[in-house]
Design an enzyme around this catalytic site. Structure first.
Site, PDB file in Angstrom:
ATOM      1  N   LYS A   2       0.767  -1.507   0.029  1.00 37.54           N
ATOM      2  CA  LYS A   2      -0.191  -0.023   0.140  1.00 37.54           C
ATOM      3  C   LYS A   2       0.893   1.265   0.040  1.00 37.54           C
ATOM      4  O   LYS A   2       0.390   2.275   0.239  1.00 37.54           O
ATOM      5  CB  LYS A   2      -1.071  -0.043   1.097  1.00 37.54           C
ATOM      6  N   ARG A  14     -18.203  -2.540   5.194  1.00 43.15           N
ATOM      7  CA  ARG A  14     -19.049  -1.266   5.650  1.00 43.15           C
ATOM      8  C   ARG A  14     -20.092  -0.746   4.680  1.00 43.15           C
ATOM      9  O   ARG A  14     -21.057  -0.445   5.057  1.00 43.15           O
ATOM     10  CB  ARG A  14     -18.116  -0.146   5.633  1.00 43.15           C
ATOM     11  N   SER A  37      -8.761   3.624   7.381  1.00 42.78           N
ATOM     12  CA  SER A  37      -7.433   4.081   7.784  1.00 42.78           C
ATOM     13  C   SER A  37      -6.928   5.163   6.826  1.00 42.78           C
ATOM     14  O   SER A  37      -6.283   6.230   7.038  1.00 42.78           O
ATOM     15  CB  SER A  37      -6.412   3.038   7.814  1.00 42.78           C
TER      16      SER A  37
HETATM   17  O1  PNS Z   1      -6.440  -3.681   5.683  1.00 42.17           O
HETATM   18  P1  PNS Z   1      -6.541  -4.379   4.211  1.00 42.17           P
HETATM   19  O2  PNS Z   1      -5.280  -3.723   3.504  1.00 42.17           O
HETATM   20  O3  PNS Z   1      -7.699  -4.201   3.501  1.00 42.17           O
HETATM   21  O4  PNS Z   1      -6.126  -6.097   4.205  1.00 42.17           O
HETATM   22  C1  PNS Z   1      -5.847  -6.800   3.101  1.00 42.17           C
HETATM   23  C2  PNS Z   1      -5.153  -8.222   3.577  1.00 42.17           C
HETATM   24  C3  PNS Z   1      -4.144  -8.230   4.502  1.00 42.17           C
HETATM   25  C4  PNS Z   1      -6.516  -9.020   4.221  1.00 42.17           C
HETATM   26  C5  PNS Z   1      -4.967  -8.771   2.322  1.00 42.17           C
HETATM   27  O5  PNS Z   1      -4.037  -7.911   1.508  1.00 42.17           O
HETATM   28  C6  PNS Z   1      -4.143 -10.256   2.429  1.00 42.17           C
HETATM   29  O6  PNS Z   1      -4.799 -11.195   3.090  1.00 42.17           O
HETATM   30  N1  PNS Z   1      -2.895 -10.349   2.244  1.00 42.17           N
HETATM   31  C7  PNS Z   1      -2.042 -11.465   2.399  1.00 42.17           C
HETATM   32  C8  PNS Z   1      -1.643 -11.956   1.072  1.00 42.17           C
HETATM   33  C9  PNS Z   1      -2.711 -12.875   0.337  1.00 42.17           C
HETATM   34  O7  PNS Z   1      -2.986 -14.121   1.175  1.00 42.17           O
HETATM   35  N2  PNS Z   1      -3.311 -12.791  -0.638  1.00 42.17           N
HETATM   36  C10 PNS Z   1      -4.100 -13.666  -1.405  1.00 42.17           C
HETATM   37  C11 PNS Z   1      -5.720 -13.409  -0.672  1.00 42.17           C
HETATM   38  S1  PNS Z   1      -6.529 -12.458  -2.054  1.00 42.17           S
END
Ligand code: PNS
Length: 164
Positions: free
Chosen positions: A43, A93, A131
């Site tokens: 990000k 949400r 956030s």
């Molecule tokens: O706070 P966020 O950015 O919405 O969270 C996103 C998150 C951390 C849940 C997602 O990016 C994630 O699970 N990343 C780990 C990598 C992964 O497993 N990717 C495949 C699933 S689509």
């Protein structure tokens, strides 16, 4: 639900009252909830380091006996498996969240059919809080003190450059 451990994953940069509301709701329906901070987020430059986020979240969830805070790297399904978790908790949400969440939930199901994604809605009061918005408004001098835990507010203020 019987003996369910769930992972609540995210970037949490920073933790908001919406996150905290979801943690509280989640902690009431599962036996164990692990808040998991993604270490290798794409990000862009974060406001807080992962260690800072972990500390702030740990302090903010102290009152929930069945909630712990960890960090993870790589695939969420692998982390969930390593923790013996049967579910992933995510907040929805608005309908726009659904569009973001649906492919992730389906991909996670493809990668591990035994891992369920549970969606919960935060209290209406925080449905617009993210956030990203918190950081943007705060950087421009807006008051976000009612939208993040007091400790987060304090740490955000500490990040402001000293006025000369
Ligand atoms: O706070 P966020 O950015 O919405 O969270 C996103 C998150 C951390 C849940 C997602 O990016 C994630 O699970 N990343 C780990 C990598 C992964 O497993 N990717 C495949 C699933 S689509």
């Amino acid at each position: 639900m019987k003996n369910v451990k769930a992972i609540y994953p995210g970037t949490f940069d920073p933790l908001t009252n919406g996150h905290l509301d979801l943690i509280e709701r989640g902690s009431k329906i599962v036996d164990e909830l692990v808040v998991a901070i993604l270490r290798n987020s794409d990000k862009g430059a974060p406001l807080f380091s992962v260690a800072e986020r972990q500390e702030m979240i740990s302090q903010s969830v102290k009152r929930f006996e069945n909630v712990s805070v960890m960090t993870f790297d790589g695939l969420l399904v692998d982390f969930a498996r390593s923790q013996g978790a049967k579910a992933v908790l995510r907040g929805i949400r608005a309908i726009t969240d659904y569009e973001y969440e649906f492919p992730m939930a389906m991909m996670n199901r493809k990668l591990d059919p035994n891992l369920e994604t549970l969606f919960m809605m935060p209290t209406e009061q925080y449905t617009y809080v993210s956030s990203r918005l918190i950081k943007g408004v705060f950087k421009l001098g807006g008051d976000v003190s009612e939208l993040v835990p007091p400790l987060v507010m304090q740490q955000m203020k500490a990040k402001l450059p000293a006025k000369s």
